[in-house]
Design an enzyme around this catalytic site. Structure first.
Site, PDB file in Angstrom:
ATOM      1  N   GLU A 481       0.797  -1.232  -0.021  1.00 58.46           N
ATOM      2  CA  GLU A 481       0.180  -0.029  -0.039  1.00 58.46           C
ATOM      3  C   GLU A 481       0.795   1.382  -0.024  1.00 58.46           C
ATOM      4  O   GLU A 481       0.085   2.354   0.266  1.00 58.46           O
ATOM      5  CB  GLU A 481      -0.772  -0.087   0.998  1.00 58.46           C
ATOM      6  CG  GLU A 481      -1.848  -1.019   1.176  1.00 58.46           C
ATOM      7  CD  GLU A 481      -3.083  -1.066   2.148  1.00 58.46           C
ATOM      8  OE1 GLU A 481      -2.874  -0.278   3.071  1.00 58.46           O
ATOM      9  OE2 GLU A 481      -4.214  -1.869   1.899  1.00 58.46           O
ATOM     10  N   LYS A 591       5.432  -1.308   2.003  1.00 59.67           N
ATOM     11  CA  LYS A 591       4.770  -1.247   3.313  1.00 59.67           C
ATOM     12  C   LYS A 591       4.993  -2.878   3.850  1.00 59.67           C
ATOM     13  O   LYS A 591       4.832  -3.227   4.936  1.00 59.67           O
ATOM     14  CB  LYS A 591       3.498  -0.846   3.205  1.00 59.67           C
ATOM     15  CG  LYS A 591       2.687  -0.903   4.694  1.00 59.67           C
ATOM     16  CD  LYS A 591       1.218  -0.362   4.456  1.00 59.67           C
ATOM     17  CE  LYS A 591       0.287  -0.863   5.409  1.00 59.67           C
ATOM     18  NZ  LYS A 591      -1.066  -0.277   5.060  1.00 59.67           N
TER      19      LYS A 591
HETATM   20  C1  BGC Z   1      -2.627  -3.744   5.012  1.00 64.55           C
HETATM   21  C2  BGC Z   1      -3.613  -4.791   3.917  1.00 64.55           C
HETATM   22  C3  BGC Z   1      -4.505  -5.456   5.014  1.00 64.55           C
HETATM   23  C4  BGC Z   1      -5.094  -4.441   5.909  1.00 64.55           C
HETATM   24  C5  BGC Z   1      -6.112  -5.280   6.795  1.00 64.55           C
HETATM   25  C6  BGC Z   1      -3.355  -2.843   5.838  1.00 64.55           C
HETATM   26  O1  BGC Z   1      -2.518  -2.291   6.830  1.00 64.55           O
HETATM   27  O2  BGC Z   1      -1.693  -3.177   4.324  1.00 64.55           O
HETATM   28  O3  BGC Z   1      -2.791  -5.595   3.112  1.00 64.55           O
HETATM   29  O4  BGC Z   1      -5.409  -6.027   4.135  1.00 64.55           O
HETATM   30  O5  BGC Z   1      -4.317  -3.589   6.587  1.00 64.55           O
HETATM   31  O6  BGC Z   1      -5.409  -6.031   7.695  1.00 64.55           O
END
Ligand code: BGC
Length: 757
Positions: A481, A591
């Site tokens: 992300e 990330k």
């Molecule tokens: C992560 C995602 C994940 C979400 C819920 C986020 O911080 O980047 O990959 O699906 O958290 O756990």
């Protein structure tokens, strides 16, 4: 047999530690979850998050978009705090028990994983010198899912006198909010309105309705006391309190059993009648039988035997803690799934993400396939929403699963890191395939799996396009992300290729079995589409960099500004809390595992030298700010023989919530990471793979351990693998003989076999 009790003696009473313990010791059964708040409350200023949740019970919340671009989500579903039935205030001759007055002579908190209960044991001396021992035992019942139980055992140690208990039941509660943290709700809104509150036949009942989703919920509370007592009730708006007063002799133990039953209108036609019936069932069974059934249920799942580690007790405990939480979190019916925080807190507002398919489902597929089946059926139940979501995104065909949701609609407010994560549709298809390969259950594929895979395959054809003969997927976000809206994310293209290939394969398998006509007719799948699925998958473009010999995360990743990880201070982590997204997107920084995850789940798509170079490269650019990261690095490090690294990454993952290493456990457990811990053992150290070619193992033993073992289901058999310094032993515990490849040699496992190492 490993450690089954997590004990915290002399636990800290600081507000910041207590709010974490509320999560760590929460009770849940997949239907309801209750944070572990002190029954008697806290002094003013303690920022406790007092919550009771029901999986899948939601209301809509307005999510205004400042610029109303077409199709942006303006309403999200959020999991609601339902009621507060935890409140139990106790006074001794007028002196109120509190952990913050008088003197605490001893205190401990326990999670008894085999019994499925938590405990708080306190010996307290009041300001006037009265000493009492108080024990709180709490359970979210697996036998009667709407039931949450608190048993309080009180014993005056140095006095006889009057004890008064105020047992509360509140319906007008709100959700937790924090406008400064994007990972929890920002608004303070009253979603539930109490429509009825009454005390009848010795029980209080509160009915509440949501403001927008049109749902109702009924909470029912009954207090059963072991001795003769005077009882009365006080009713205020949205709240009913029962006062129970009695005389107790020194050394005598009195017991209060507080039964809470919560029923919603999603699962029950009449929540009030259902709650009364469930309460009656609980009372008929009696508390001892309920405790016994709790133990039996947990034993029957075999979760405790799923993994055992010898040589590091702390890790063994952490792993069992994590697996226990998965059982607490997973919905037992089709009306819910597994929220990112389970039922332990309000982080991510109770939403379900790709976490389920890629991090949690492997554990269920291998340990409790029936629950894995439920998770697929849940995704099937929201397939129409996924179709509609695809239309909103502009696609004429196919289904696009929402990035985050409760009952099917897209709930992500920031599309670059939300809806743009198209890979979730491929992940859902991947989980269907993984379930099929592990179970051979073609019936489920015919029932619903194939439809999911066909519709998600259709989506890819519409998302991507040919350019110079290759199929490209542009303007999507991969799992990482910190890198958004890119062309040809390697992970996405690979999962799309897998999805497209399996659409063709499932079609062939169903044809060969003489079934599947119904789904073909239902969705009007034409032979020409199958040809297109095959063409796109065969021609899928996968970025590769000749110079570095790695798969770049996407077309532009290697062009971005480098950011030396060693310059990032602890205070700056996680970066998302300190830097504008645009700043992050412009840098070569991750990330979480992205390409490295692709190298694990679809490892045969790349040769080992490239995977090795990729792994080493991505290590230098990944912050692991997401809890979904280190477990994957551990699996791939094991695959590559980097045993020390694998162990370190595994430890980071296994201990994350018990030691609050991401500093946000107060908002809830990190379920994906917990499933990832399991993967790091079974796929990582155990080297387990289940592919079309069958089952294979490549076990290694971390140097800190003396041995470990794990059990899993495979095509109707139960297998156990034990590894120590000198040998690997594979045992067939139940079911038909299975062919298994160990260290590249093929064996027929009909009883047990031992291989020296
Ligand atoms: C992560 C995602 C994940 C979400 C819920 C986020 O911080 O980047 O990959 O699906 O958290 O756990």
């Amino acid at each position: 047999m490993g450690i089954s009790v997590y004990a915290k003696k002399d636990f800290s009473l600081s507000p910041s530690d207590l709010v974490v313990d509320e999560t760590v010791f929460h009770n849940a059964n997949g239907y309801l979850g209750v944070r572990s708040n002190f029954e008697e409350g806290y002094p003013d200023g303690y920022n406790s998050i007092r919550g009771t949740y029901v999986n899948g019970f939601y209301d809509f919340s307005y999510m205004g978009q400042a610029e109303k671009l077409y199709g942006l989500t303006e309403a999200k579903q959020i999991m609601l705090n339902i009621c507060d039935t935890q409140s139990i205030k106790i006074s001794f001759e007028g002196e109120k028990f509190s952990m913050f007055s008088g003197e605490i002579i001893s205190r401990e908190r326990l999670l008894r994983m085999k019994d499925g209960v938590t405990e708080r044991n306190v010996v307290w001396r009041s300001p006037k010198g009265r000493e009492v021992s108080i024990q709180f035992v709490r359970m979210a019942s697996f036998e009667i899912l709407p039931l949450f139980l608190i048993q309080v055992r009180i014993r005056p140690l140095n006095f006889s006198g009057r004890i008064r208990i105020e047992s509360g039941h509140r319906g007008d509660v709100r959700n937790f909010f924090d406008p400064s943290d994007p990972r929890v709700a920002a608004e303070n809104i009253q979603y539930l309105t109490v429509t009825e509150a009454e005390y009848r036949d010795g029980a209080s009942s509160i009915l509440a309705k949501t403001s927008k989703s049109g749902l109702t919920i009924c909470s029912h509370v009954k207090n059963a006391i072991s001795v003769q007592a005077e009882r009365s009730t006080v009713q205020e708006e949205g709240e009913i309190t029962e006062m129970i007063t009695m005389d107790v002799k020194q050394g005598e133990t009195i017991t209060l059993d507080k039964f809470t039953v919560i029923c919603d209108s999603i699962r029950y036609a009449d929540p009030k009648i259902a709650a009364r019936d469930a309460l009656q069932r609980a009372l008929n069974l009696g508390i001892e039988a309920l405790f016994e059934k709790q133990r039996d249920y947990l034993e029957s799942l075999g979760v405790y035997d799923a993994v055992e580690i010898n040589g590091d007790d702390e890790l063994d405990l952490s792993v069992h803690y994590n697996l226990y939480q998965l059982i607490q979190s997973v919905s037992k019916d089709l009306h819910g799934n597994i929220a990112a925080k389970g039922l332990s807190g309000e982080g991510y507002e109770g939403h379900y993400f790709w976490d389920t398919e890629m991090y949690l489902q492997p554990f269920f597929t291998l340990t409790i396939p029936a629950l894995s089946k439920n998770l697929i059926r849940y995704r099937y139940s929201i397939l129409d929403h996924a179709r509609e979501n695809a239309r909103i995104l502009g696609h004429k065909k196919g289904a696009a699963y929402p990035w985050r949701t409760i009952m099917g609609q897209e709930c992500s407010g920031h599309y670059p890191s939300g809806s743009a994560q198209y890979h979730i549709s491929g992940d859902v298809a991947y989980a269907v395939t993984a379930y099929y390969l592990a179970t051979g259950d073609l019936d489920l594929i015919e029932e619903c799996g194939a439809e999911i895979v066909f519709e998600t395959a259709r989506l890819w054809l519409d998302v991507g396009n040919y350019y110079k003969g290759k199929f490209h997927i542009n303007e999507v976000t991969g799992p990482d992300e910190y890198t958004c809206l890119v062309n040809n994310n390697y992970y996405t293209n690979l999962i799309a290729r897998h999805n497209l290939r399996w659409a063709v394969k499932f079609h062939e398998l169903l044809q060969a079995a003489g079934c599947g006509q119904a789904v073909l007719q239902k969705i009007g799948l034409r032979p020409s589409e199958l040809v297109e699925f095959a063409r796109a998958s065969d021609n899928m473009y996968l970025p590769y960099d000749e110079e570095l010999g790695i798969n770049p995360q996407d077309d532009s990743f290697l062009q971005k500004k480098p950011w030396d990880l060693s310059t990032i201070t602890e205070a700056e982590k996680p970066l998302l809390m300190h830097y504008h997204p645009m700043y992050l997107y412009r840098h070569m920084i991750c990330k979480q595992a992205d390409t490295v995850l692709a190298h694990f789940i679809l490892e045969d798509e790349q040769d080992e030298p490239t995977i090795r170079k990729s792994f080493e490269f991505y290590e230098t650019v990944t912050t692991h700010d997401s809890s979904l990261s280190t477990c994957i690095f551990s699996v791939v490090a094991s695959k590559l023989g980097f045993s020390e690294k694998a162990y370190r990454y595994f430890g980071d993952s296994a201990k994350l919530d018990l030691f609050n290493t991401h500093k946000n456990t107060k908002d809830g457990i990190h379920t994906a990471n917990m499933g990832g811990t399991y993967m790091a053992i079974v796929y990582g150290f155990g080297g387990l793979r289940i592919k079309e070619t069958g089952l294979s193992l490549q076990p290694s033993l971390p140097s800190a351990w003396t041995s470990y073992r794990f059990r899993f289901s495979y095509r109707g058999s139960l297998l156990e693998v034990s590894v120590d310094r000198s040998m690997v032993m594979a045992k067939l515990l139940a079911g038909p003989a299975q062919r298994v490849t160990i260290f590249k040699m093929v064996y027929e496992l009909s009883d047990h076999l031992t291989i020296s190492i």
